[in-house]
Motif scaffolding. Structure first.
Motif, short mmCIF file in Angstrom:
data_model
loop_
_atom_site.label_atom_id
_atom_site.label_comp_id
_atom_site.label_asym_id
_atom_site.label_seq_id
_atom_site.Cartn_x
_atom_site.Cartn_y
_atom_site.Cartn_z
N ALA A 207 0.81 -1.21 0.00
CA ALA A 207 0.00 0.00 0.00
C ALA A 207 0.85 1.26 0.00
CB ALA A 207 -0.94 -0.02 1.20
N LEU A 208 2.13 1.11 -0.25
CA LEU A 208 2.99 2.29 -0.40
C LEU A 208 4.04 2.01 -1.46
CD1 LEU A 208 5.68 2.46 2.36
CD2 LEU A 208 3.94 0.69 2.40
N GLN A 209 4.37 3.05 -2.17
CA GLN A 209 5.46 2.92 -3.15
C GLN A 209 6.55 3.93 -2.79
OE1 GLN A 209 3.95 2.69 -7.21
NE2 GLN A 209 2.25 1.44 -6.50
N CYS A 210 6.38 5.19 -3.14
CA CYS A 210 7.41 6.17 -2.73
C CYS A 210 7.33 6.46 -1.24
CB CYS A 210 7.28 7.46 -3.53
SG CYS A 210 5.98 8.57 -2.95
N GLY A 211 6.14 6.27 -0.65
CA GLY A 211 5.97 6.47 0.78
C GLY A 211 5.71 7.90 1.21
N TYR A 212 5.65 8.81 0.25
CA TYR A 212 5.50 10.21 0.66
C TYR A 212 4.17 10.47 1.37
CZ TYR A 212 6.80 15.05 0.73
OH TYR A 212 7.18 16.29 1.18
N CYS A 213 3.13 9.83 0.89
CA CYS A 213 1.80 10.05 1.49
C CYS A 213 1.58 9.20 2.73
CB CYS A 213 0.72 9.71 0.47
SG CYS A 213 0.62 7.92 0.12
N THR A 214 2.44 8.21 2.94
CA THR A 214 2.12 7.12 3.88
C THR A 214 1.94 7.55 5.34
OG1 THR A 214 3.33 5.66 2.40
CG2 THR A 214 2.75 4.78 4.56
N TYR B 41 -3.88 12.67 -0.64
CA TYR B 41 -3.53 12.29 -2.01
C TYR B 41 -2.38 11.29 -2.03
CZ TYR B 41 -6.23 16.36 -3.67
OH TYR B 41 -7.21 17.26 -3.94
N CYS B 42 -2.52 10.33 -2.94
CA CYS B 42 -1.42 9.41 -3.22
C CYS B 42 -1.20 9.41 -4.72
CB CYS B 42 -1.74 8.00 -2.73
SG CYS B 42 -0.43 6.83 -3.16
N ARG B 43 0.03 9.66 -5.11
CA ARG B 43 0.34 9.75 -6.54
C ARG B 43 0.86 8.43 -7.10
NH1 ARG B 43 -3.05 12.86 -7.35
NH2 ARG B 43 -2.84 15.11 -7.16
N CYS B 44 0.99 7.41 -6.26
CA CYS B 44 1.63 6.17 -6.74
C CYS B 44 0.70 4.98 -6.81
CB CYS B 44 2.78 5.79 -5.81
SG CYS B 44 4.01 7.06 -5.56
N THR B 45 -0.08 4.74 -5.78
CA THR B 45 -0.67 3.41 -5.60
C THR B 45 -2.00 3.19 -6.31
OG1 THR B 45 -1.91 4.08 -3.64
CG2 THR B 45 0.34 3.28 -3.29
N GLY B 46 -2.69 4.26 -6.65
CA GLY B 46 -4.04 4.08 -7.18
C GLY B 46 -5.07 3.81 -6.10
FE1 FES Z 1 3.84 7.62 -3.33
FE2 FES Z 1 1.49 7.54 -2.03
S1 FES Z 1 3.03 5.99 -2.13
S2 FES Z 1 2.42 9.23 -2.98
#
Ligand code: FES
Ligand code: FES
Length: 170
Positions: free
Chosen positions: A99-106, A136-141
């Motif tokens: 549930a996280l990719q870049c982790g910025y929103c996490t 907002y999350c820009r990675c996970t959908g």
């Molecule tokens: Fe990249 Fe949510 S995991 S913005």
């Protein structure tokens, strides 16, 4: 130039005293003065939710709050929630379900999800989406995030009856 003002607050259980310029927002204070960099800054306009923290038990966007407004407040950041173990199951569910990719929103996503799970034991997917709609999350959908929150809710619910039964007479 405006002089710094003295503030005193509790952050993650510890008393903090500082002198801050009146224009410094709470997000910058946490990140730059206290080095609590788990609180992220995205839009700085109250839109993306990346800067979410708890103040006096309520989630707030720390980019929209001045540090001086947090005087005498109780502030909890992702570092505090992590260290206390309060969200360890939620964090594990995020990890297990990617549930996280870049982790910025996490960090903010976790704090916001925990707020929902505290008041709603078994939220449906629409409720979860609605509650997280300000983050907002820009990675996970979002799909995997909703999966993780839903799974955590179910796991907590399955645990709850056992805990209640533990204190009962046979
Ligand atoms: Fe990249 Fe949510 S995991 S913005
Ligand atoms: Fe605060 Fe985007 S940085 S809402």
């Amino acid at each position: 130039m405006t002089a710094p003002q003295a503030i005193a607050l509790q952050v993650n259980g510890e008393r903090v005293e500082a002198h801050v310029l009146p224009r410094i927002n709470l997000a910058d204070f946490l990140r730059e003065h206290l080095k609590l960099t788990g609180t992220h800054v995205g839009c700085e306009h109250g839109v993306c939710g990346a800067c979410t923290v708890r103040v006096n038990g309520e989630i707030v966007r720390s980019c929209l709050m001045l540090a001086v407004q947090a005087n005498e407040a109780v502030v909890e950041t992702i570092e505090g929630l992590s260290d206390s173990g309060e969200i360890s199951d939620l964090q594990e569910a995020f990890r297990a379900r990617n549930a996280l990719q870049c982790g910025y929103c996490t960090p903010a996503m976790l704090i916001t999800a925990q707020e929902l799970l505290k008041v709603e034991a078994e939220p449906d997917r629409d409720q979860i989406r609605e509650h997280l709609s300000g983050n907002y999350c820009r990675c996970t959908g979002y799909q995997a995030i909703v999966d993780a929150v839903e799974a955590t809710a179910k796991a907590r619910k399955n645990k709850a009856p056992r805990n209640r039964d533990a204190g009962r007479a046979p």
